[in-house]
Structure formats: structure tokens, C-alpha cells
Design an enzyme around this catalytic site. Structure first.
Site, PDB file in Angstrom:
ATOM      1  N   LYS A 169       0.858  -1.190   0.000  1.00 34.03           N
ATOM      2  CA  LYS A 169       0.000   0.000   0.000  1.00 34.03           C
ATOM      3  C   LYS A 169       0.894   1.240   0.000  1.00 34.03           C
ATOM      4  O   LYS A 169       2.008   1.201   0.525  1.00 34.03           O
ATOM      5  CB  LYS A 169      -0.867  -0.028   1.273  1.00 34.03           C
ATOM      6  CG  LYS A 169      -1.736   1.214   1.513  1.00 34.03           C
ATOM      7  CD  LYS A 169      -2.930   1.272   0.584  1.00 34.03           C
ATOM      8  CE  LYS A 169      -3.566   2.666   0.553  1.00 34.03           C
ATOM      9  NZ  LYS A 169      -4.375   2.874  -0.667  1.00 34.03           N
TER      10      LYS A 169
ATOM     11  N   GLY B 133      -7.552   7.982  -0.816  1.00 35.14           N
ATOM     12  CA  GLY B 133      -6.779   9.067  -0.217  1.00 35.14           C
ATOM     13  C   GLY B 133      -5.582   8.558   0.571  1.00 35.14           C
ATOM     14  O   GLY B 133      -5.168   9.162   1.564  1.00 35.14           O
ATOM     15  N   LEU B 134      -5.034   7.421   0.109  1.00 35.40           N
ATOM     16  CA  LEU B 134      -3.791   6.900   0.676  1.00 35.40           C
ATOM     17  C   LEU B 134      -3.825   6.680   2.186  1.00 35.40           C
ATOM     18  O   LEU B 134      -2.830   6.907   2.877  1.00 35.40           O
ATOM     19  CB  LEU B 134      -2.621   7.822   0.303  1.00 35.40           C
ATOM     20  CG  LEU B 134      -2.181   7.670  -1.160  1.00 35.40           C
ATOM     21  CD1 LEU B 134      -1.103   8.683  -1.500  1.00 35.40           C
ATOM     22  CD2 LEU B 134      -1.669   6.258  -1.416  1.00 35.40           C
TER      23      LEU B 134
ATOM     24  N   CYS C 179      -0.857   9.259  -7.769  1.00 33.35           N
ATOM     25  CA  CYS C 179      -2.126   9.039  -7.082  1.00 33.35           C
ATOM     26  C   CYS C 179      -3.066  10.202  -7.367  1.00 33.35           C
ATOM     27  O   CYS C 179      -2.732  11.359  -7.099  1.00 33.35           O
ATOM     28  CB  CYS C 179      -1.935   8.901  -5.571  1.00 33.35           C
ATOM     29  SG  CYS C 179      -3.505   8.658  -4.721  1.00 33.35           S
TER      30      CYS C 179
ATOM     31  N   GLY D  56      -6.410  -3.147 -15.224  1.00 32.57           N
ATOM     32  CA  GLY D  56      -7.514  -3.957 -15.714  1.00 32.57           C
ATOM     33  C   GLY D  56      -7.258  -5.426 -15.929  1.00 32.57           C
ATOM     34  O   GLY D  56      -7.988  -6.078 -16.672  1.00 32.57           O
TER      35      GLY D  56
ATOM     36  N   GLY E  27      -9.716  -1.240 -13.206  1.00 30.61           N
ATOM     37  CA  GLY E  27     -10.550  -2.360 -13.622  1.00 30.61           C
ATOM     38  C   GLY E  27     -10.568  -2.565 -15.124  1.00 30.61           C
ATOM     39  O   GLY E  27      -9.934  -1.826 -15.871  1.00 30.61           O
TER      40      GLY E  27
ATOM     41  N   ASN F 210      -0.909   4.107 -13.120  1.00 29.95           N
ATOM     42  CA  ASN F 210      -1.847   4.231 -12.007  1.00 29.95           C
ATOM     43  C   ASN F 210      -3.268   4.377 -12.574  1.00 29.95           C
ATOM     44  O   ASN F 210      -3.487   4.209 -13.780  1.00 29.95           O
ATOM     45  CB  ASN F 210      -1.478   5.448 -11.154  1.00 29.95           C
ATOM     46  CG  ASN F 210      -1.809   5.241  -9.678  1.00 29.95           C
ATOM     47  OD1 ASN F 210      -2.895   4.779  -9.354  1.00 29.95           O
ATOM     48  ND2 ASN F 210      -0.891   5.581  -8.799  1.00 29.95           N
TER      49      ASN F 210
HETATM   50  C1  LIG Z   1      -8.688   0.677  -3.889  1.00 28.22           C
HETATM   51  C2  LIG Z   1      -7.410   0.999  -4.581  1.00 28.22           C
HETATM   52  C3  LIG Z   1      -6.332   1.522  -3.864  1.00 28.22           C
HETATM   53  C4  LIG Z   1      -5.140   1.840  -4.505  1.00 28.22           C
HETATM   54  N1  LIG Z   1      -4.093   2.339  -3.784  1.00 28.22           N
HETATM   55  C5  LIG Z   1      -2.916   2.617  -4.414  1.00 28.22           C
HETATM   56  C6  LIG Z   1      -1.789   3.077  -3.694  1.00 28.22           C
HETATM   57  O1  LIG Z   1      -1.830   3.223  -2.478  1.00 28.22           O
HETATM   58  N2  LIG Z   1      -0.635   3.374  -4.368  1.00 28.22           N
HETATM   59  C7  LIG Z   1      -0.567   3.200  -5.743  1.00 28.22           C
HETATM   60  O2  LIG Z   1       0.471   3.458  -6.327  1.00 28.22           O
HETATM   61  N3  LIG Z   1      -1.612   2.729  -6.441  1.00 28.22           N
HETATM   62  C8  LIG Z   1      -2.771   2.439  -5.812  1.00 28.22           C
HETATM   63  N4  LIG Z   1      -3.830   1.951  -6.546  1.00 28.22           N
HETATM   64  C9  LIG Z   1      -3.664   1.700  -7.988  1.00 28.22           C
HETATM   65  C10 LIG Z   1      -3.400   0.219  -8.248  1.00 28.22           C
HETATM   66  O3  LIG Z   1      -2.215  -0.198  -7.650  1.00 28.22           O
HETATM   67  C11 LIG Z   1      -3.345  -0.070  -9.759  1.00 28.22           C
HETATM   68  O4  LIG Z   1      -2.214   0.551 -10.312  1.00 28.22           O
HETATM   69  C12 LIG Z   1      -4.582   0.433 -10.489  1.00 28.22           C
HETATM   70  O5  LIG Z   1      -5.720   0.100  -9.739  1.00 28.22           O
HETATM   71  C13 LIG Z   1      -4.727  -0.130 -11.918  1.00 28.22           C
HETATM   72  O6  LIG Z   1      -4.727  -1.520 -11.942  1.00 28.22           O
HETATM   73  P1  LIG Z   1      -6.055  -2.445 -11.856  1.00 28.22           P
HETATM   74  O7  LIG Z   1      -6.971  -2.007 -12.946  1.00 28.22           O
HETATM   75  O8  LIG Z   1      -5.525  -3.846 -12.008  1.00 28.22           O
HETATM   76  O9  LIG Z   1      -6.639  -2.209 -10.505  1.00 28.22           O
HETATM   77  C14 LIG Z   1      -5.020   1.632  -5.904  1.00 28.22           C
HETATM   78  C15 LIG Z   1      -6.104   1.097  -6.605  1.00 28.22           C
HETATM   79  C16 LIG Z   1      -7.279   0.783  -5.983  1.00 28.22           C
HETATM   80  C17 LIG Z   1      -8.423   0.211  -6.789  1.00 28.22           C
END
Ligand SMILES: Cc1cc2nc3c(=O)[nH]c(=O)nc-3n(C[C@H](O)[C@H](O)[C@H](O)COP(=O)(O)O)c2cc1C
Ligand SMILES: Cc1cc2nc3c(=O)[nH]c(=O)nc-3n(C[C@H](O)[C@H](O)[C@H](O)COP(=O)(O)OP(=O)(O)OC[C@H]3O[C@@H](n4cnc5c(N)ncnc54)[C@H](O)[C@@H]3O)c2cc1C
Ligand SMILES: Cc1cc2nc3c(=O)[nH]c(=O)nc-3n(C[C@H](O)[C@H](O)[C@H](O)COP(=O)(O)OP(=O)(O)OC[C@H]3O[C@@H](n4cnc5c(N)ncnc54)[C@H](O)[C@@H]3O)c2cc1C
Ligand SMILES: Cc1cc2nc3c(=O)[nH]c(=O)nc-3n(C[C@H](O)[C@H](O)[C@H](O)COP(=O)(O)O)c2cc1C
Ligand code: FES
Ligand code: FES
Lengths: 294, 255, 294, 255
Positions: free
Chosen positions: A46, A73-74, A130, A240, A213, A191
Site C-alpha cells: 500500500k 486518499g492513501l 495518485c 484492468g 478495472g 496508475n
Molecule cells: C482501492 C485501490 C487503492 C489503490 N491504492 C494505491 C496506492 O496506495 N498506491 C498506488 O500506487 N496505487 C494504488 N492503486 C492503484 C493500483 O495499484 C493499480 O495501479 C490500479 O488500480 C490499476 O490496476 P487495476 O486495474 O488492475 O486495478 C489503488 C487502486 C485501488 C483500486
């Protein structure tokens, strides 16, 4: 088969994406240590900051067609607490752990990295993308020059594996080139996408956050493909991935490894299924990977 | 996720269904009242993207039952599944209802918020059931479901409907409030829509009754992975409904 | 209720988007003239070029999760043939017809606009954002300066209603400001998103094109909201509208009108259903529109 | 789109189904062999996003029948619908089979490509049916469906399976090719997978037989709106499969 992101060797090309498997304290409720070792190439924490962050007020989530807007919001306990309370158990899993870092200034990033050097941690993913924080985050991604300074600064004090996680919006190519020039080891592309949704009408509640997604996969696949043709750095794809097919397609366009994010939310065991599907696809169509990128 | 099979999926009212799933004993032993389950629709279609969460309604006969209402595409799709269909579920999720509920106990339900009280009552000894009043409100008579079932427990059942078609005409919280002066409840446990929960928190604020509220919000993961299902915590920060709840002491949260 | 995009008055805020209802020769097979007049505020033609264009070789389409990648490549019969063979029947519908124009240079755009001035056509949408052509199209959207020159040039010779259709990627805000400065009357936000998909493995077929449909709505809603807060031009939203709810949300964040695109492909009568849903939403929640943008 | 109701949705083989839809006479009179229909799944779920196109298989009994094979999520979802379900359809789409087919006629089908030949044969007078040979190939015996139905027309039926479990072992195009020397076909009409169509075009290239191929591709609209379903045209440019086809003279297109 071994998988390489530059100098980093992974057992599989699958990486759990930051923020999509919590702080890691409950992952063993859903996956056994063997499953983790056999299916997951690396774990990315995270997003961690110097001080604890409470995160954003609700609503933090909205489902959209084949996508998810999040505005967490991290929320995180801060790097110190994380190192003390959460990291030891992750380290014991014997899978590379990469620290996703969030700073609001170059200085904060440098302080964060110093903690890691002290603890002998060998992998960092700089989160300059972010969309859900008012300071830092995606603001960095608007300026290739600032990113260059940041990555160069970190590079000077950090000898481990240095990944920069880019935003999919803004001057992406220029930022990627700046990272290369500042001697980053790899890029994560990308991201989440800045997005907005209406949560309810009465009372009127809206959410601004990042879209993830399957909805975004065609966009990130294109971005990965475009950047790979122009920047000679290993690329880790993120966007995704729900199936082995999705991973295979990212590998096909040239990604060195692939992150699994939203899929972990849908099903905490997704990565196992994705790994099984990928193995089968590699058997059947793996030779396509040697033919150059389409 | 675990594989399970639909034994029955029955309409109780126009938009309220009772779903019965086959589970093994191993799993059954892990379940407590207040737990919830995520149900994945059994196809490859990616909309809706996330499995939906449902409270465990009943374990009678060794089957897992869910009482649900059609509100959108996920619940509608669930309602169209037939017996024999195989499903993936993720369970148990969340924390059970608190174990220190005091008696006399007021259970307050709005609509299908009543679901979880089935499993709870099934788990209570007879003498505690007798010290329990179930306040159950809905829009109209048709939406008050399983009344026979609720009566088997020997609890006192107090009904309210907004249109007055059954029981008290008005909100279930009015019933509760007017009872508070006479009855000395030790605990309240409430589940239903947000305005109801807010009202209960207000009503109970002036009393010493231990008041628990079962919260809902959209959930992406249900496992604590996403940190998205928050409710503000008294004193700062947030609780995560799926991992810290869904049931909270009313005093601990800000609605 | 009447709807205004700056000086342009529309009967409804719904506009059929360019390229999603063919050349218009078959629209009466699916909608009656009354339905068109009552439900549709304006019609925007397929992208038209000086010379006929054959379009791209197949594959031109790929369905993605809740989205569509298209790479039509602006297949069209050319402005002259269109004016002669297709336009007369559209004009007879008595709904404003806006011409979507594609040029590979400022000069070509000016030539196209001259044809329209001659025919007394009062509405133009400059397509500087098509991701599926090798020349012109989205390339313009990389340079606010070039866009400024283009719009200024067109403005000098065209007195009708001048819309610029932006790409959702690149320096969108800067391009929007350039259009404002060059005295465009409105902006369409936005065209499709650059995307990629794998159509088949053996033989390996990929598609690079533009993503449309519900998948992108959260992105375009955000973009519309962001631009509206910074550029004082009427905004026409285009992206992922399938329902009256989608339209209402764009209006809520401040759009003056909304285009219906991919929905026409799913069902040629979508716009009628969308209009019915919108009317009902306006009755129930219309007052939200007067409260300022969230 | 028009509303219609499912009268039956029956599995004929492991992955091949026969769907029967209720339609009114008005609509029936608009349909010709070779037309296709787009079927929307009856729910609000947005994946798959586009209604899928299917050839009209039969109009027997005044019902519209579709013969389809499960290949992905859309067809799988279709297969799960039950009688009584209401559906929206868009029909008629495309151009009918050419009216100038000459006899003797060879109909060549690969898999469910056979579908459209039902409606065609239903529309032919007896003497033309007798001058028709239906070449019908599939992977194995189980996938050759409705043989009784095909036989009712009095056509000559020639079967081929890749595994030899029924009829000739090999491709249906081999059968056709070996017949070409003896029989003087005036027309060929073929529908099936691309490799089959390519082969037929080759085979017929050296003859004077008027050869028609029924093409498929992913379709977003089916109405000519998107210009996405193209096949290269001899002499330059493209045809749109949905509005100019789906059936083309083999000589006019480049495969
Ligand atoms: C609920 C949630 C929390 C996330 N928190 C972070 C984070 O703390 N730091 C970060 O670099 N990316 C964060 N992301 C981005 C994911 O790591 C990822 O790069 C992004 O969701 C795209 O990939 P996906 O479509 O497979 O989810 C977050 C994504 C989601 C959905
Ligand atoms: C821990 C928990 C336990 C639950 N237990 C039950 C149960 O036992 N029985 C039952 O019927 N439902 C229960 N729910 C609610 C149920 O999860 C939602 O109704 C369901 O997710 C709706 O899915 P959908 O796709 O049908 O609706 P969507 O299409 O997602 O939404 C339709 C409408 O409902 C609203 N909505 C969606 N989810 C919620 C929610 N959680 N709260 C309020 N409004 C919402 C949306 O904003 C939208 O307006 C529970 C929820 C949680 C968090
Ligand atoms: C004019 C026309 C008439 C048709 N008539 C019939 C019919 O009578 N019976 C019938 O069973 N099918 C017919 N089809 C094909 C049918 O439309 C597809 O099988 C269907 O769209 C697949 O949808 P899906 O969601 O199940 O598969 P998807 O999930 O969309 O795709 C699954 C796999 O099938 C491939 N695929 C998808 N569509 C096609 C296609 N059109 N051709 C080749 N491969 C494809 C995809 O690339 C993918 O690999 C017809 C197609 C057209 C264009
Ligand atoms: C098949 C197809 C063809 C299109 N052709 C054009 C075009 O010629 N000119 C143009 O400006 N936009 C074109 N577009 C973009 C649409 O007009 C619209 O802006 C975009 O699809 C986003 O809206 P939607 O999600 O509602 O489709 C096309 C889109 C599609 C799907
Ligand atoms: S729903 Fe993800 S943390 Fe609760
Ligand atoms: S599918 Fe759209 S034009 Fe044929």
C-alpha cells in the site's frame, strides 16, 4: 521459465498492485504461503507516507461499467508503523516486497527512502500518480522536470531496485523519458485514470477519484505499447488485469511483468486463477512472445 | 472463494427473495450471526463487476440462506438464477454481532435489514428469545416477509408499515421510541437504511442502552483490501465496515 | 424547456454523435420524422474530408469490457458527394445539422469550410481528435498553438456555429483555452480514447483505435467537469451515454448538451429511450441543475 | 427494436441451441432467407455491450427460429434464458440471399453456418429443393444438428466430419470439390468459417459457377451505422457486411 524486470528476477510475472491487498495482514486468510510463492512474483505495498494518513471521507468507492472509481486518499499507518507492525510478516513470505511510497515533496520522498535503506529494503515504487490526494501524487506527473529531480535524488541515495509508477494522463512520454534519464530501473504503467461519478442525487454526492478495472485495460495496453516503443526501460503493466489472457496481452506488447489490482478486490484468490490461465496460454501461444511486439 | 450450489431461490414478495445454498459442515462451523457472504454471479459477464455482499440470514437445516431484495442489476441477476446452479461465494466476512448483547434486547429492522436477525435468533437459547422484541418495519404489508418464521422463535414481534397496511402506521423507530419509556432494554441491535439508523442513534443517545448499528455501504472487496467502505470514527479516522464491522457501537461512529 | 449551447437553440439537449448513425441515409428506417424532431436536438454528420476516404482495413472493431474500440479510419464519400447525395434528406428533417470535418492540414479544413459557407450551412464541428488516421486527426490535439491557428482561420471565413471536438488526451486544457481565444462557439468533450486490443492470437491481429462506450463515461465526466471549471465556453459532452441518467449527470456537471454515440450502435432507437428517461429525471431532480456544479 | 417472447430454447448438442421466438405476422412478412436478427439480452447488464447477430434459421409455424452455438459470453448468456422470457430484437437486418440462385444448387455449410439454409429451403418450391445438394460439415457427429429437419426437404444431404464419426471423414470442401467434376452446379451458396469460405472461393475460381459466400465479422451495429464490418472489395474500397451483405458474390470480395 524465469521472469526478469531488468536486474530483478521474479518467479512469475504477476505482482500484487499497491493498495489492492490491504496492508498485507490478512493475505494469509485467503492464500497459503506456497500459493503465494508459486504464483506471485512480487508484492507491492500500500502507498506509504512519512506520517499516518487517515484517508478521504466517504464515499470512497463507486462501481462504474466494468470499472471502479476509488478515492481512498492513501489511508496508511505511516512508514514507521508499517515497518514495525506489517512488514516482518510480509518479509517472511520470501517473495520480493516492493515499497510503494507517497511523498508530497522531493524531500519527503528522500526521507522515506532513507528509512528503507536503513532497513535494507531493496525495492521501491515511487507513486507520483495518485489522483486522490491534494498534495503530491499526480501533481508530480504534470512536470517531467520535477520527476527528473525526484528520481535523480532518490537514485543517489537508494541502491536497490527503483520503479517509478506513472500516471496515465499528462505528458506521459516525457515523464517516462525523464525517469530513464534519471536512471530509474523500471516504470509501472500506469496508475488509475482521473474519473468522476455521481454516487447519489438526493443528497447529491459525487466522487472524484481514480478509475481501475477492466474498463481501462484497452487504454493502458495502448499506453504500454506506445511507451515501450519509445523508452528503453523495462515496463511493468498495471491496469484492468482480470485473467491470464489480460496478462498475456501485456506481455505480448512487451511488458516485463504485470500487476494485478482490482482483481484482488473481486476475489482475493484471483491471482491464483490468473496464474493458472497464464501458464496454459504460455504453453499454447508462448512462442508469440518471441516474435517482437505487434 | 468456495463453490456452492443453489438449492432454492424463491420469491417471497414482489422484490424480496430467499436464496438457499448448499454448504458443508466445515464451513457451517465457521459462521456466526452477523457474518456476511459475497456472492459471485456464475458467468463470465463483467457487469456488475463486484460480487455483492449479503448478511447470512439463516443456517436452518444446514443450508446457508440469504434474504435479499432486488435493488439493481446485481440483485436482479441473482433473482433469475435457478436451483441447481453452481455459485462461488466468499464467506465468512466481517465480524459477528457482539457477544455481549444485554437482555431485554430490542432488535430493530428496516426492510431486508431484518435478514441477519434470523441466524441470531436461531443461535439464542429460548430464555433469551423471550426477552427479545423484534421491531420490524417496511413500506407495506407485502414487504414484511417470513412472519411465520419470526414467530417460531417466541419473540415479541412488533410491526410497522409506512402505509399502515400492517401493524403500526409509520416508522418502526416511532414504535421503539414509545416503548423505551416502559421497557428497560439493555441493548439495541439495529439494521436497516441510514435514516433509520440515524434516528435510533438519536433516540438511544439519552439512554444507557448499549446500542449497536449494522452498517452498509458499497463494498469493492469485503475483505479489508481496498479500504473503501468507511464510516467516520468518533475521535478521528475511520472504521472499515467490512473488517471492523459491519456492526458498530453507535457511540463509536459518526453518522 | 429550451436548451442552449451559447447562441444555438435546441429542442432537446441530445445530439447524435458523428460516425455513429452512418451517413444518415437509413436513419428513417428506425426513427420517424416526428420522433427525430421531438427527441433529437441536433445531428452531427460522419467526419467528412475533401476527397473520399476508403477507411482502414479490417479489423475495425473490437468489443472490450463495456466499451468498443473502433478504427474506421474516417471512411466517407467526401464532402461534395455528401452534400449532393446525403445532405438534402437530412436538411428536410428540420433538425439542425452540424458538419463534422476532417482535414489533414489547416488549409484542408479551410477548403472544407468554404464548401459549407457556399451551401449556407450553419454548424461545424472541427474534428481535431480522430485517433484512427495517420495524418491530421489527433495530431492537432498535441499542439494548442496549431489548434489556435486552425480555429482562428476557420472563424475568419465561417460565420456559423463553430464547435471544436477535442481529444481526451494530450494538453486538453491548453487546447480548450486556445479554442476559446480563437473564438470558437463551443467545445465537444471528447472524442474517443486511444486504445489497443488483441483481436486474435493465431493469426495475430491487433487493433489500435479509439475507445468509446460506457467504460469511458467516468473519464469524460471528469474531463467535462474539470474543463468547465476553467474555460468559459459552452461544453457539449460526448462519451459513454447509454441512458437518461448518463445525460443528466453530464448536465449536472455543467454540460450544455450531450452527444449520443455508441448507444446508437447498440440500438438505433436508443436516443428515443434516453430522451424519455431524461424527461422523467428532469421532472424529479431537475432542480439540482440550478444549484451550481458539484 | 421489437419485443418478442421466447417460446423455447432447446439444446440440440452440447453447445448448439435452437431458439424459438414468437413474432407477429406483420414482421413475418418482412423476412426473407438470408436476413439476420440482432438479439439483446433481457437485462440491464452492460457486458456484453452489443446485441449479437444471428441468421434467421427457420420460420416454420410462424415462429422465428435461431440456431446458435455457444462460443463466448453472449451466446452463453443466451443459452441460459428460458421459455417465457421477453426479449428485444432488431430485424430484418442485412440483404437476403440472392434471388437469382441457379440450379442445380450447392449449399455448403460449416457448423452452425447451416442455420440460414433452413429458411431458404422452406421458401423453395419442391422442384428446386430436388435440385439442391446440402453439404454439411462439422467437427463430429454430435455437432451435425437437425438432420431429420434437413431431410424433410428432399434435398440430397452430404455430410462430413473432421473426426469421421459421421459421413465423409475430412472437410466438407473436399466433398464439394470431388463432386464438381460430375455435377454441373449453376450456383454455390456457402456459409461457415473463414478457412472454409476461402477454400470454396479457390475451388470455384476455375469454374463458371456463380458462387456466393455468406460472411461474418464482429458487428457493433448491424445497421450500417458504424462502418466497422468490412470486407475488401475487388477493385478497391470495402463492402459493409451488415448492409451490403452478409452474402456476397465470391468474385466481388477479397478474402
Ligand atoms: C482501492 C485501490 C487503492 C489503490 N491504492 C494505491 C496506492 O496506495 N498506491 C498506488 O500506487 N496505487 C494504488 N492503486 C492503484 C493500483 O495499484 C493499480 O495501479 C490500479 O488500480 C490499476 O490496476 P487495476 O486495474 O488492475 O486495478 C489503488 C487502486 C485501488 C483500486
Ligand atoms: C455487509 C452488508 C450486508 C448486506 N446484506 C444484505 C442482505 O442481507 N440482503 C439484501 O438484500 N441486501 C444486503 N446488502 C445490500 C446489498 O449488498 C445491495 O443491495 C446490493 O449490493 C445491490 O446490488 P445491485 O447490483 O442489485 O444494485 P446496484 O445496481 O449496485 O445499485 C442499485 C441502487 O442501490 C444502491 N445501493 C447499492 N448498494 C447499496 C447498499 N449497500 N446500501 C444502500 N444502497 C445501495 C445504489 O446506490 C443504487 O442506487 C448488504 C450490504 C452490505 C454492505
Ligand atoms: C450476420 C451474422 C450472422 C450470424 N449468424 C449466426 C447464427 O445463425 N448462429 C450462430 O451461432 N452464430 C451466428 N453468428 C455468429 C455470432 O454472432 C457470434 O458467434 C456471436 O456474436 C458470439 O458472441 P459471444 O458473446 O458468445 O462471443 P464473444 O465473447 O464475443 O467471442 C468469443 C469468441 O468468438 C469469436 N467471435 C465472436 N464473434 C465472431 C464471429 N462473428 N465470427 C467469428 N468469430 C467470432 C471471438 O473472436 C472470440 O474468440 C453470426 C454472425 C453474423 C455477423
Ligand atoms: C464507430 C464510430 C465512428 C466514429 N466516427 C467519428 C467521426 O467520424 N468523427 C468524429 O468526430 N467522431 C467519431 N466518433 C466518435 C463519436 O462521435 C463519439 O465522440 C465517441 O464515440 C464517444 O462517445 P460515445 O461513447 O457515446 O460513443 C466515432 C465513434 C465510433 C464508435
Ligand atoms: S470493502 Fe474493501 S475494505 Fe471494506
Ligand atoms: S456492423 Fe456497423 S456497419 Fe456493419
Amino acid at each position: 521459465m524465469t521472469w526478469k524486470i531488468g536486474s530483478l528476477q521474479l518467479k512469475t510475472p504477476l505482482i500484487l498492485a499497491s493498495g489492492t491487498w490491504g496492508l498485507g495482514d490478512t493475505i494469509l486468510d485467503y492464500l497459503s504461503p506456497e500459493e503465494i510463492i508459486n504464483s506471485i512474483g512480487a508484492l507491492i505495498t500500500k502507498g506509504l507516507s512519512l506520517e499516518p494518513m487517515a484517508g478521504n471521507p466517504p464515499p470512497r468507492l463507486l462501481e462504474t461499467p466494468c470499472g471502479l472509481i476509488n478515492s481512498i486518499g492513501l489511508e496508511n499507518p505511516g512508514i514507521e508503523v508499517f515497518l514495525k507492525r506489517y512488514y516482518p510478516r510480509l518479509r517472511d513470505l520470501e517473495v520480493p516486497v516492493i515499497f510503494n511510497l507517497h511523498g508530497t515533496s522531493v524531500d519527503e520522498f528522500l526521507k522515506l527512502v532513507r528509512y528503507l535503506e536503513e532497513e535494507n529494503i531493496r525495492g521501491v515504487e515511487l507513486n507520483i500518480s495518485c489522483p486522490n490526494v491534494t498534495e503530491g501524487g499526480i501533481a508530480f506527473s504534470q512536470s517531467p522536470e520535477v520527476v527528473f529531480q525526484l528520481v535523480k535524488g532518490v537514485r543517489e541515495i537508494f541502491s536497490g531496485f527503483l520503479i517509478v509508477k506513472l500516471s496515465p494522463v499528462g505528458p506521459v512520454l516525457e515523464v517516462a523519458l525523464a525517469c530513464k534519464e534519471a536512471a530509474a530501473d523500471a516504470l509501472t504503467i500506469a496508475n488509475t485514470y482521473p474519473a468522476m461519478g455521481i454516487v447519489s442525487y438526493e443528497p447529491l454526492k459525487v466522487i472524484k477519484g481514480g478509475l481501475s478495472g477492466p474498463a481501462i485495460k484497452p487504454l493502458t495496453l495502448r499506453l504500454v505499447s506506445d511507451i515501450i516503443s519509445k523508452v528503453t526501460l523495462p515496463i511493468i503493466a498495471s491496469g484492468g488485469v482480470l485473467s491470464g489472457k489480460d496478462v498475456f496481452e501485456y506481455l505480448l506488447v512487451g511488458a516485463s511483468a504485470v500487476q494485478v489490482g482490482t482483481a484482488n478486490l473481486i476475489n482475493p484468490r484471483s491471482v491464483i486463477e490468473i496464474h493458472e490461465e497464464l501458464k496454459e496460454l504460455l504453453l499454447r501461444h508462448g512462442r508469440l512472445l518471441d516474435k517482437g511486439h505487434p | 472463494m468456495k463453490s456452492t450450489r443453489i438449492l432454492e431461490n424463491r420469491a417471497l414478495a414482489e422484490r424480496i427473495y430467499l436464496l438457499t445454498l448448499q454448504i458443508d459442515e466445515d464451513l457451517m462451523n465457521k459462521l456466526s450471526p452477523g457474518h456476511f457472504v459475497k456472492i459471485k454471479l456464475p458467468d463470465q459477464r463483467l457487469d456488475p463487476l463486484f460480487p455483492r455482499p449479503y448478511t447470512i440470514h439463516s443456517l436452518i437445516g444446514g443450508h446457508l440462506q440469504v434474504l435479499y431484495q432486488i435493488v439493481g442489476k446485481g440483485t436482479r441477476a441473482l433473482s433469475q438464477l435457478t436451483a441447481g446452479t453452481d455459485l462461488e461465494i466468499l464467506v465468512p466476512l466481517g465480524r459477528p454481532f457482539p457477544r455481549d448483547l444485554g437482555y431485554p434486547l430490542a432488535l430493530v429492522a428496516g426492510g431486508v435489514g431484518v435478514a441477519g436477525f434470523g441466524f441470531l435468533l436461531e443461535s439464542l437459547p429460548q430464555e433469551k428469545r423471550k426477552e427479545t422484541i423484534l421491531y420490524y418495519g417496511a413500506s407495506s404489508k407485502e414487504s414484511l416477509v417470513r412472519l411465520d418464521y419470526w414467530e417460531t422463535f417466541g419473540v415479541t414481534l412488533k410491526l410497522a408499515t409506512e402505509d399502515g397496511s400492517a401493524g403500526y402506521k409509520g416508522f418502526v423507530t416511532d414504535l421503539l421510541q414509545s416503548d423505551l419509556s416502559e421497557r428497560k432494554f439493555k441493548s439495541i441491535l439495529a439494521c436497516g437504511p441510514m435514516p433509520m439508523l440515524k434516528r435510533i442513534k438519536e433516540i438511544a443517545a439519552n439512554s444507557t442502552i448499549k446500542t449497536y448499528l449494522s452498517m452498509e455501504s458499497f463494498m469493492a472487496c469485503g475483505t479489508g483490501f481496498c479500504k473503501g467502505c468507511v464510516v467516520p470514527r468518533k475521535g478521528g479516522g475511520y472504521f472499515h465496515i467490512c473488517e471492523d464491522g459491519p456492526t458498530f457501537l453507535a457511540d463509536d461512529i459518526i453518522l
